[in-house]
Motif scaffolding. Structure first.
Motif, PDB file in Angstrom:
ATOM      1  N   HIS A  70       0.854  -1.189   0.000  1.00  0.00           N
ATOM      2  CA  HIS A  70       0.000   0.000   0.000  1.00  0.00           C
ATOM      3  C   HIS A  70       0.892   1.241   0.000  1.00  0.00           C
ATOM      4  O   HIS A  70       1.931   1.259   0.678  1.00  0.00           O
ATOM      5  N   THR A 124       0.357  -3.425  -5.716  1.00  0.00           N
ATOM      6  CA  THR A 124       0.530  -2.276  -4.815  1.00  0.00           C
ATOM      7  C   THR A 124      -0.694  -1.397  -4.977  1.00  0.00           C
ATOM      8  O   THR A 124      -0.994  -0.941  -6.083  1.00  0.00           O
ATOM      9  N   ARG A 125      -1.400  -1.177  -3.884  1.00  0.00           N
ATOM     10  CA  ARG A 125      -2.566  -0.287  -3.894  1.00  0.00           C
ATOM     11  C   ARG A 125      -2.064   1.134  -3.695  1.00  0.00           C
ATOM     12  O   ARG A 125      -1.590   1.490  -2.627  1.00  0.00           O
TER      13      ARG A 125
END
Lengths: 114, 116
Positions: free
Chosen positions: A10, A109-110
């Motif tokens: 994240h 990956t946010r």
């Protein structure tokens, strides 16, 4: 580690920040990919590297800059992003970049751009 | 240009029901490859199957089966006796033989919700 890993999982960044996404594959593959997955569009291919050379740049804005230092690692450097760049960024790898070889994906990956 | 269409955006079933996901594709190539991927809530796309354009045999793998029909440009996916763990988004994808770098074109995905 096995398969395809991505870090960070994240990321929150401002529009003026510079950050990098990292991808590593432990499968012995020689082709790697970046995809973008947003709520409004289907999965979009961004970049393809085969044997560490970029073979596809799918009309991606220059604020996204890929780097492939070797066949196991792929980076996506980010700078001056826009809020609409918020999405899940997925890395994948395959053998040979060859036609029809299945791609193996990382967890993504946010990214949130404020 | 290649295109993949998954007309169903979301399907909700009760456990043990069968569910079929539709996939229709467009391509000018005579040689191409079709894929199905599963994306559970964790986000990672999991490869399920690959088919090349010359192999129209249907395939069964456990509770999963695939029906490839070149005449209708369809590559449908059926989950038999669905389970809660099957809840995910499923993507159909196409790779053309002439496309540089093994470019995958994905459909919009179908969200499957299996209720207990």
């Amino acid at each position: 580690e096995t398969g395809v890993t991505q870090t960070p999982r994240h990321l929150v960044m401002g529009m003026t920040n510079k950050k990098s996404l990292k991808c590593e594959q432990h499968l012995g593959h020689n082709a790697m990919y970046w995809y973008k997955q947003s709520a409004k569009k289907p999965l979009e291919l961004m970049f393809v590297y085969s044997l560490e050379e970029r073979v596809e740049n799918n009309s991606v804005p220059s604020r996204f800059s890929p780097e492939c230092p070797n066949s196991s690692h792929l980076f996506l450097h980010l700078h001056t992003l826009q809020p609409e760049d918020s999405a899940l960024y997925l890395c994948a790898s395959s053998q040979d970049g060859g036609r029809g070889n299945e791609q193996f994906f990382g967890p993504g990956t946010r990214l949130t751009v404020l | 240009a290649q295109k993949v269409t998954q007309a169903q955006t979301e399907i909700s079933v009760v456990e043990k029901e069968d569910v079929t996901l539709d996939c229709v594709y467009e391509t000018r190539d005579t040689t191409y490859y079709l894929f199905w991927y599963k994306q559970p809530p964790s986000g990672e796309l999991v490869f399920l199957i690959r088919r090349n354009s010359f192999d129209e045999q249907n395939e069964i793998s456990g509770r999963y089966s695939w029906n490839f029909q070149k005449s209708t440009s369809s590559f449908n996916f059926t989950i038999t006796a669905s389970q809660v763990v099957d809840s995910a988004v499923y993507f159909c994808a196409l790779s053309e033989a002439e496309a540089a770098g093994n470019k995958l074109t994905f459909g919009g995905g179908t969200r499957v919700l299996v209720k207990p």
